[in-house]
Design an enzyme around this catalytic site. Structure first.
Site, PDB file in Angstrom:
ATOM      1  N   ASN A   1      38.342  52.755  88.473  1.00  0.00           N
ATOM      2  CA  ASN A   1      38.802  53.951  88.572  1.00  0.00           C
ATOM      3  C   ASN A   1      38.898  54.559  90.142  1.00  0.00           C
ATOM      4  O   ASN A   1      37.950  54.854  90.714  1.00  0.00           O
ATOM      5  CB  ASN A   1      37.825  55.115  87.988  1.00  0.00           C
ATOM      6  CG  ASN A   1      38.212  56.597  88.078  1.00  0.00           C
ATOM      7  OD1 ASN A   1      39.354  56.914  88.688  1.00  0.00           O
ATOM      8  ND2 ASN A   1      37.503  57.542  87.842  1.00  0.00           N
ATOM      9  N   TRP A   2      40.409  54.546  90.480  1.00  0.00           N
ATOM     10  CA  TRP A   2      40.329  54.610  92.037  1.00  0.00           C
ATOM     11  C   TRP A   2      40.254  56.194  92.542  1.00  0.00           C
ATOM     12  O   TRP A   2      40.277  56.350  93.848  1.00  0.00           O
ATOM     13  CB  TRP A   2      41.759  53.937  92.416  1.00  0.00           C
ATOM     14  CG  TRP A   2      41.805  52.516  92.691  1.00  0.00           C
ATOM     15  CD1 TRP A   2      40.901  51.825  92.297  1.00  0.00           C
ATOM     16  CD2 TRP A   2      42.625  51.736  93.317  1.00  0.00           C
ATOM     17  NE1 TRP A   2      40.958  50.402  92.664  1.00  0.00           N
ATOM     18  CE2 TRP A   2      42.300  50.380  93.398  1.00  0.00           C
ATOM     19  CE3 TRP A   2      43.938  51.937  93.910  1.00  0.00           C
ATOM     20  CZ2 TRP A   2      42.948  49.246  94.010  1.00  0.00           C
ATOM     21  CZ3 TRP A   2      45.000  50.968  94.535  1.00  0.00           C
ATOM     22  CH2 TRP A   2      44.203  49.754  94.313  1.00  0.00           C
ATOM     23  N   LYS A   3      40.428  56.970  91.409  1.00  0.00           N
ATOM     24  CA  LYS A   3      40.233  58.398  91.928  1.00  0.00           C
ATOM     25  C   LYS A   3      41.367  58.579  92.723  1.00  0.00           C
ATOM     26  O   LYS A   3      42.609  58.185  92.685  1.00  0.00           O
ATOM     27  CB  LYS A   3      39.003  58.803  92.334  1.00  0.00           C
ATOM     28  CG  LYS A   3      37.564  58.221  91.287  1.00  0.00           C
ATOM     29  CD  LYS A   3      36.480  58.882  91.835  1.00  0.00           C
ATOM     30  CE  LYS A   3      35.342  58.334  90.784  1.00  0.00           C
ATOM     31  NZ  LYS A   3      34.144  58.936  91.006  1.00  0.00           N
TER      32      LYS A   3
ATOM     33  N   HIS B   1      37.143  62.841  82.317  1.00  0.00           N
ATOM     34  CA  HIS B   1      35.920  62.519  83.381  1.00  0.00           C
ATOM     35  C   HIS B   1      35.431  63.483  84.026  1.00  0.00           C
ATOM     36  O   HIS B   1      35.964  64.728  83.790  1.00  0.00           O
ATOM     37  CB  HIS B   1      36.728  61.558  84.468  1.00  0.00           C
ATOM     38  CG  HIS B   1      36.018  61.079  85.626  1.00  0.00           C
ATOM     39  ND1 HIS B   1      35.421  61.814  86.352  1.00  0.00           N
ATOM     40  CD2 HIS B   1      35.597  59.451  85.726  1.00  0.00           C
ATOM     41  CE1 HIS B   1      34.654  60.920  87.129  1.00  0.00           C
ATOM     42  NE2 HIS B   1      34.912  59.728  86.888  1.00  0.00           N
TER      43      HIS B   1
ATOM     44  N   GLU C   1      34.868  64.572  86.528  1.00  0.00           N
ATOM     45  CA  GLU C   1      35.437  65.386  87.887  1.00  0.00           C
ATOM     46  C   GLU C   1      36.325  66.014  87.257  1.00  0.00           C
ATOM     47  O   GLU C   1      36.854  67.209  87.989  1.00  0.00           O
ATOM     48  CB  GLU C   1      35.855  64.279  88.972  1.00  0.00           C
ATOM     49  CG  GLU C   1      34.743  63.868  89.675  1.00  0.00           C
ATOM     50  CD  GLU C   1      34.905  62.458  90.387  1.00  0.00           C
ATOM     51  OE1 GLU C   1      35.953  61.764  90.446  1.00  0.00           O
ATOM     52  OE2 GLU C   1      33.953  61.706  90.585  1.00  0.00           O
TER      53      GLU C   1
ATOM     54  N   GLU D   1      29.067  58.049  81.324  1.00  0.00           N
ATOM     55  CA  GLU D   1      28.699  58.282  82.813  1.00  0.00           C
ATOM     56  C   GLU D   1      27.827  59.297  83.026  1.00  0.00           C
ATOM     57  O   GLU D   1      28.457  60.659  83.267  1.00  0.00           O
ATOM     58  CB  GLU D   1      30.185  58.395  83.675  1.00  0.00           C
ATOM     59  CG  GLU D   1      30.971  57.613  83.369  1.00  0.00           C
ATOM     60  CD  GLU D   1      32.132  57.385  84.337  1.00  0.00           C
ATOM     61  OE1 GLU D   1      32.207  56.487  85.379  1.00  0.00           O
ATOM     62  OE2 GLU D   1      32.897  58.336  84.592  1.00  0.00           O
TER      63      GLU D   1
ATOM     64  N   GLY E   1      28.971  58.159  92.098  1.00  0.00           N
ATOM     65  CA  GLY E   1      29.114  58.279  93.551  1.00  0.00           C
ATOM     66  C   GLY E   1      27.951  58.654  94.194  1.00  0.00           C
ATOM     67  O   GLY E   1      27.971  58.994  95.485  1.00  0.00           O
TER      68      GLY E   1
ATOM     69  N   SER F   1      27.957  54.410  89.975  1.00  0.00           N
ATOM     70  CA  SER F   1      27.369  53.608  90.922  1.00  0.00           C
ATOM     71  C   SER F   1      27.228  52.138  90.445  1.00  0.00           C
ATOM     72  O   SER F   1      26.151  51.356  90.971  1.00  0.00           O
ATOM     73  CB  SER F   1      25.926  54.089  91.348  1.00  0.00           C
ATOM     74  OG  SER F   1      26.143  55.452  91.750  1.00  0.00           O
TER      75      SER F   1
ATOM     76  N   GLY G   1      34.134  53.150  89.984  1.00  0.00           N
ATOM     77  CA  GLY G   1      34.737  53.936  90.885  1.00  0.00           C
ATOM     78  C   GLY G   1      34.780  53.362  92.077  1.00  0.00           C
ATOM     79  O   GLY G   1      35.591  52.249  92.542  1.00  0.00           O
ATOM     80  N   GLY G   2      33.755  53.609  93.143  1.00  0.00           N
ATOM     81  CA  GLY G   2      33.509  53.136  94.519  1.00  0.00           C
ATOM     82  C   GLY G   2      33.814  51.713  94.450  1.00  0.00           C
ATOM     83  O   GLY G   2      34.711  51.128  95.438  1.00  0.00           O
TER      84      GLY G   2
HETATM   85  P1  PGA Z   1      31.326  55.507  91.098  1.00  0.00           P
HETATM   86  O1  PGA Z   1      32.262  56.366  89.949  1.00  0.00           O
HETATM   87  O2  PGA Z   1      31.358  53.961  90.520  1.00  0.00           O
HETATM   88  O3  PGA Z   1      31.945  55.511  92.259  1.00  0.00           O
HETATM   89  O4  PGA Z   1      29.952  55.976  90.928  1.00  0.00           O
HETATM   90  C1  PGA Z   1      32.313  55.988  88.618  1.00  0.00           C
HETATM   91  C2  PGA Z   1      33.241  56.947  88.019  1.00  0.00           C
HETATM   92  O5  PGA Z   1      33.297  58.168  88.253  1.00  0.00           O
HETATM   93  O6  PGA Z   1      34.063  56.460  87.110  1.00  0.00           O
END
Ligand code: PGA
Length: 252
Positions: free
Chosen positions: A9-11, A95, A97, A165, A171, A210, A231-232
């Site tokens: 997930n590149w956000k 998600h 977010e 999640e 994050g 994470s 994500g990251g």
């Molecule tokens: P993260 O993000 O791996 O940076 O914690 C995961 C996500 O929000 O899908």
């Protein structure tokens, strides 16, 4: 065994120069039942080019959210048919977010998942508790209510993916323990089997929060963890591919 899904997930990250990451990942991943499926959910502006870059490889590309509606006067929104036309085969919905930053409710998420399915996209439906909810002992109750609300109207299993999640792990570098992950994933599995019968056992349940190359060897083998939403660590080809390789070793 369920085929694992390693999804990135590149956000709100990624410009044209980052198509190089798509190229590197797509050049490495394999198709076939013994390899995990791979997916990168990129910003909508990069979808067409990412799909073009990954064409003919085992890497799929996806969107990060979609409207529950097909078209109309909704400035800034993006519909499932638009994502599909741009080359997406998956879309993340619900998600945290989006739920916290854009006020998306379970009912909204259910509508988005239905719209995705109608356009031939596989929705990845996200659920997860806040730290306060976990500390109050409410985790499973919250997960159950999110599942009930977000799966409303989805009558058949097999066409969607669930991602667990925990919000406090996204994050932050804080990862849920394998015991916490096993408990929630087992709970989600029982919920899906109860609701859908045997096909509920084949729904993939991803862990996210994470996830990185160092903790993947511990997390991916946890029962009912059928892959990851990353994500990251999905922004660097080497990190994403390292997690992919961990999953591949477990798949055989
Ligand atoms: P993260 O993000 O791996 O940076 O914690 C995961 C996500 O929000 O899908």
């Amino acid at each position: 065994m369920v085929r694992k899904l390693i999804a990135g997930n590149w956000k709100m990250n990624g410009l044209k120069a980052d198509l190089e990451t798509i190229r590197q990942v797509s050049a490495h991943v394999n198709s076939g039942e013994t390899a995990p499926e791979t997916l990168l959910c990129v910003p909508a502006t990069l979808l067409s080019a990412a799909a073009e870059t990954a064409r003919g490889t085992a890497l799929a590309v996806g969107g990060q959210t979609c409207s529950k509606l097909e078209k109309g006067a909704f400035t800034g929104d993006i519909s499932a048919p638009m994502l599909a036309e741009a080359g997406a085969t998956y879309v993340i919905v619900g998600h945290s977010e989006r739920r916290t930053g854009h006020g998306e409710t379970d009912a909204e998420v259910a509508g988005q998942a239905a719209a995705a399915l109608k356009s031939g996209l596989t929705p990845i439906i996200c659920v997860g508790e806040t730290l306060a909810e976990r500390e109050a002992g409410a985790t499973l109750r919250i997960i159950e209510s999110q599942l009930r609300g977000s799966l409303e109207g989805l009558e058949t299993a097999g066409s969607f993916v669930i991602a667990y999640e925990p919000l406090w792990a996204i994050g932050t570098g804080k990862v849920a323990t394998t015991g916490q992950i096993a408990e929630v994933h087992g709970f989600i599995r029982a919920f899906l089997a109860g609701r859908y019968g045997a096909p509920g056992n084949a729904v993939r349940i991803l862990y996210g929060g994470s996830l990185n190359p160092s903790n993947a060897p511990e997390i991916l083998p946890v029962p009912n963890v059928d892959g990851g939403l990353i994500g990251g660590a999905s922004l660097k080809a080497a990190d994403f591919l390292s997690i992919y390789e961990t999953a591949r070793a477990l798949q055989v």
